[in-house]
Design an enzyme around this catalytic site. Structure first.
Site, PDB file in Angstrom:
ATOM      1  N   LYS A 203      17.946   9.518 -40.052  1.00 35.74           N
ATOM      2  CA  LYS A 203      16.942  10.036 -40.992  1.00 35.74           C
ATOM      3  C   LYS A 203      15.956  10.908 -40.239  1.00 35.74           C
ATOM      4  CE  LYS A 203      12.752   8.879 -42.602  1.00 35.74           C
ATOM      5  NZ  LYS A 203      12.261  10.180 -42.859  1.00 35.74           N
ATOM      6  N   THR A 257       2.892   4.793 -32.744  1.00 41.87           N
ATOM      7  CA  THR A 257       2.833   3.380 -32.390  1.00 41.87           C
ATOM      8  C   THR A 257       2.665   2.516 -33.627  1.00 41.87           C
ATOM      9  OG1 THR A 257       1.945   3.845 -30.185  1.00 41.87           O
ATOM     10  CG2 THR A 257       1.506   1.664 -31.095  1.00 41.87           C
ATOM     11  N   GLY A 260       5.953   2.150 -35.306  1.00 43.87           N
ATOM     12  CA  GLY A 260       6.793   1.325 -34.449  1.00 43.87           C
ATOM     13  C   GLY A 260       6.452  -0.153 -34.576  1.00 43.87           C
ATOM     14  N   GLU A 277      10.229   4.521 -28.906  1.00 45.97           N
ATOM     15  CA  GLU A 277       9.555   5.517 -28.068  1.00 45.97           C
ATOM     16  C   GLU A 277       8.365   5.995 -28.875  1.00 45.97           C
ATOM     17  OE1 GLU A 277       8.111   8.761 -27.065  1.00 45.97           O
ATOM     18  OE2 GLU A 277      10.051   9.766 -27.316  1.00 45.97           O
ATOM     19  N   CYS A 311       4.544  13.636 -27.475  1.00 50.51           N
ATOM     20  CA  CYS A 311       4.131  12.255 -27.197  1.00 50.51           C
ATOM     21  C   CYS A 311       3.656  12.094 -25.758  1.00 50.51           C
ATOM     22  CB  CYS A 311       5.269  11.289 -27.503  1.00 50.51           C
ATOM     23  SG  CYS A 311       6.852  11.770 -26.806  1.00 50.51           S
ATOM     24  N   GLU A 407      -4.486   8.831 -29.302  1.00 49.11           N
ATOM     25  CA  GLU A 407      -3.593   9.978 -29.313  1.00 49.11           C
ATOM     26  C   GLU A 407      -3.970  10.902 -30.474  1.00 49.11           C
ATOM     27  OE1 GLU A 407       1.167  10.714 -28.888  1.00 49.11           O
ATOM     28  OE2 GLU A 407       0.514   9.265 -30.396  1.00 49.11           O
TER      29      GLU A 407
END
Length: 826
Positions: A203, A257, A260, A277, A311, A407
């Site tokens: 996807k 993150t 994730g 990742e 990233c 980030e």
């Protein structure tokens, strides 16, 4: 004498002309992309089983060019039935693809690489238009890296039977990739998955779907069998449907993150493999001994490459104080010559952000920094139409500011000063992330020592954002786990050959009350089984209560509770401490104190200590074997066999102390790329009840030989064999704090191990419910996990009890990139 009149500058001199020169337009033609879009009537469905599939009644999403706002095409928003169809196709294809000889798979991957090369311009232009990144980046970086990965992994397919002996494919892989490198990150997952015999359902990100669909079409053109690689499109919830499908055996994710962590929770306890990742806040450390002009260009590539939407972007610049002002001035001067514009202009430095929502996020971060008193520098000359944001330099920031800690995923660089190398290490590691970083200095010893001390999966020396298929890329801490690329990346798409995928059936768990326990109450048990007779008088043996063991010493439990250890005859053999949250806290603290010294010890020294353990265990062979038998009811012969196997296992892992340190990666870099196998950190381990001594040794030994410190829970039912090792450790020169043993209820203590923010990994061998709890709770700080889903393993078997998977879980890979060029310029 008359004063000399200043000479008038000649406006027609070359120097003056250069000052006034501007870059003319240099657009790359988009004709081939427009033709391809028109071939499909600017409308795309899923690509399943090597066919375009457009189900009826689906909503659509318009893909736009971020530089112009132009609508490129419409794609469909998939639903559950579409996932079912794609996964069914992948399952069917897996039956034959997984059995296809490695040479045949290698030929297929080679063919894909060749066909991508044939369509390189189409891919490059499409990726630039779909994402907004400069065409020169897609042409010179993204697509060549894609081709390199397919070629490289064709080689791994050819060599799998030799180089990955003892491993097999996982099954159907669900890939979920982000929008910043739509095709490149896709390839990082698809190439190794196919090479190892898996099939894939992928996807792509919502914003950037087109290059994934084009690749699927090109794979079919290259002859890849139907169902081996499928692409389905949809929103974020659609990605969760793919990840949670019961027939998806592994999920490979690159993204934020936060997402994730969500994936870790929804997949907890399912038996699926997961690699993550995630985000990063990568430091760029510039010493006064660096070549500042080279550093400036390196910083530009580190943070403003792909508009900072990387990233591993070097978004946190740390500069040694003596050169701080000079370097900042050089960066500001460099930005006055920075060109921002349409992605297809070949002479631009930076393109557009991917979407207005990302633009608003970047603006919010920068404006908050302004309000806090930071100094924000932005050059002029940014186009007003499109998602363009100027390259931004922020100084006078605090270490706790959001722009320093979080980030941003945009073209924003924050700058902080440092005085000493130790301070630079502290600032570099002052983050929840650990994806990348770079060091700039002409002193190679300083560079390497810094690289080893920065807690990140990749550290570049005098360069940044270098990638290659031969070197794994992935993170530490909240940047995730698993690697993309290199041999280390192959383990993400394989499992031990003896192992079948666990499919535990675990219902809902109350995560708040999991592991709740009560202290032992009085029971009548016919007293002790170890009464003694002296001078004809029978005496009750003196009560034996084992203490905890941490920091190299026996410690009383925090609470004055103990639990009886019962023999098979129902009599009490001894008591052990009932551990709690504070005992875990104390053990973790001493483990972290010991970790720096233990991790830096020479591997040979660690080996000597492990061999010494084996020697001292053998001296107590009979006693320890009898203890095993008294707890388990086995015959003495079985107890002796378990002790002997434990001694052999110590020798096995002692041998690996200095034989798994890493390697030199054969990347395309003119220089040296060194893979280091670093310790994970502090590992929490919950041991099984089977083989109470051998299981304990099989788990603690591989962890400590690779430089980790551990907090270990011995068998809940039969803990005494592990506790007998106190004296073995004390007499084997093992430093205090390396091995810390806490007894008590396994799940109660596992709860606190997993919830602890300063434990880097948890290994759990217990129930299916406990496995689900560990995986779910680990999402808080994205710690690595290794669980058994309630399934037993034969610890006496060499493959199951001492296989390579133990080493895989005991290390994390760091790649250090060291370019050359003092003698030859490549």
């Amino acid at each position: 004498m008359a004063a000399t009149q200043p000479s008038q500058k000649d406006p027609n001199s070359i120097a003056e002309i250069f000052k006034k020169m501007d870059y003319g337009p240099a657009p790359e033609a988009d004709n081939v992309v427009q033709a391809w879009l028109q071939d499909h009537k600017r409308s795309f469905g899923h690509f399943i089983d090597n066919k375009w599939v457009i189900p009826e009644g689906r909503k659509t999403y318009e893909t736009k060019n971020p530089s112009t706002g132009e609508v490129l095409a419409s794609t469909i928003q998939g639903e559950k039935a579409d996932v079912d169809l794609a996964v069914a196709s992948a399952c069917k294809a897996y039956e034959t693809w997984s059995k296809t000889p490695g040479h045949v798979r290698a030929r297929h991957l080679y063919s894909i690489a060749r066909h991508v090369q044939k369509h390189m311009r189409l891919f490059s232009v499409l990726e630039s238009m779909d994402n907004g990144k400069p065409f020169r980046e897609t042409r010179d970086a993204d697509i060549p890296t894609v081709v390199r990965h397919f070629y490289h992994h064709a080689g791994w397919a050819q060599l799998m039977d030799m180089e990955m002996r003892g491993w097999k494919s996982v099954g159907v892989v669900g890939g979920i990739v982000p929008w910043n490198f739509p095709l490149m990150l896709l390839t990082w997952k698809v190439a190794p998955a196919l090479a190892m015999g898996n099939t894939v359902v992928l996807k792509p990100a919502t914003y950037t779907r087109l290059s994934a669909l084009l690749l699927a079409e090109v794979c079919a053109e290259a002859g890849l069998p139907p169902g081996v690689f499928n692409v389905v499109t949809g929103n974020g919830a659609f990605g969760s449907l793919l990840a949670c499908h019961p027939d998806v055996d592994k999920v490979a994710f690159t993204g934020s993150t936060q997402v994730g962590q969500t994936l870790r929770r929804v997949l907890a306890g399912t038996g699926k493999k997961l690699s993550l990742e995630l985000g990063g806040k990568s430091p760029v450390v510039v010493f006064e001994s660096s070549d500042l002009d080279s550093a400036v260009e390196g910083i530009v590539d580190a943070i403003w490459f792909n508009q900072g939407q990387v990233c591993s972007a070097g978004s946190k610049l740390l500069v040694q104080e003596p050169v701080m002002e000079e370097l900042v001035n050089k960066l500001k001067e460099r930005l006055t010559h920075f060109r921002v514009g349409n992605s297809l202009q070949k002479n631009i430095d930076m393109g557009a952000l991917v979407d207005q929502s990302q633009y608003r996020t970047v603006v919010e971060y920068v404006e908050e920094a302004r309000r806090e008193g930071a100094e924000v520098y932005q050059p002029s000359g940014v186009p007003q139409v499109g998602c363009f944001y100027p390259p931004t330099l922020i100084t006078n920031v605090q270490t706790v500011s959001r722009v320093v800690q979080e980030e941003i995923f945009g073209p924003v660089l924050v700058v902080l000063p440092f005085r000493t190398a130790k301070e630079a290490i502290a600032l570099a590691n002052n983050t929840n992330y650990g994806l990348g970083g770079s060091v700039w200095t002409e002193k190679i010893s300083l560079a390497l020592e810094m690289a080893l001390n920065i807690k990140a999966g990749t550290v570049w020396v005098n360069c940044h954002n270098m990638f290659d298929a031969a070197a794994g890329f992935g993170g530490y801490k909240e940047s995730g786990y698993g690697r993309d690329g290199g041999k280390e990346g192959l383990f993400e798409y394989t499992r031990p050959a003896w192992e079948e995928r666990a499919r535990p059936e675990v219902g809902d768990i109350d995560y708040k009350t999991f592991g709740a326990t009560l202290a032992a109450r009085p029971t009548i048990t016919n007293n002790s089984s170890t009464d003694i007779t002296t001078d004809g008088v029978t005496l009750p043996s003196i009560d034996r209560t084992y203490k905890m063991y941490y920091g190299g010493a026996q410690k009383r439990p925090d609470a004055p509770y103990a639990r009886p250890v019962m023999g098979p005859n129902g009599k009490v053999l001894a008591h052990v401490g009932e551990g709690n949250r504070k005992d875990i806290r104390n053990a973790v603290e001493v483990a972290h104190k010991a970790a720096p010294g233990w991790g830096k010890r020479a591997a040979h020294n660690r080996a000597q200590i492990v061999y010494y353990m084996a020697e001292n265990l053998e001296l107590r062979r009979q006693e320890v074997a009898q203890r095993i038998c008294s707890m388990t009811g086995q015959k003495l012969e079985a107890g002796l066999q378990e002790v002997d196997l434990a001694i052999q296992r110590l020798f096995h892992w002692g041998a690996y102390c200095d034989k798994y340190g890493g390697t030199v990666q054969e990347t395309t870099l003119y220089g040296c790329t060194v893979k280091i196998h670093e310790p994970v950190g502090v590992i929490g381990i919950a041991c099984p009840d089977e083989y109470p001594l051998l299981g304990f040794v099989s788990l603690f030994a591989p962890a400590v030989i690779r430089g980790n410190c551990i907090v270990i829970l011995p068998s809940e039912k039969y803990p005494l064999s592990a506790l007998d090792l106190y004296q073995v450790f004390d007499t084997s020169d093992l430093p205090g704090g390396v091995v810390n043993i806490i007894t008590g209820d396994r799940d109660h203590l596992t709860k606190y191990l997993t919830e602890h923010q300063d434990i880097q990994s948890v290994w759990y061998f217990g129930s299916a419910e406990g496995s689900k709890f560990v995986e779910y709770t680990s999402a808080v700080n994205v710690k690595r996990t290794w669980v058994n889903y309630g399934l037993s393993r034969n610890w006496a078997d060499r493959e199951q009890g001492q296989g390579e998977e133990f080493l895989y879980h005991a290390i994390q890979c760091k790649n250090i990139w060291i370019p050359m060029g003092d003698i030859f310029a490549n």
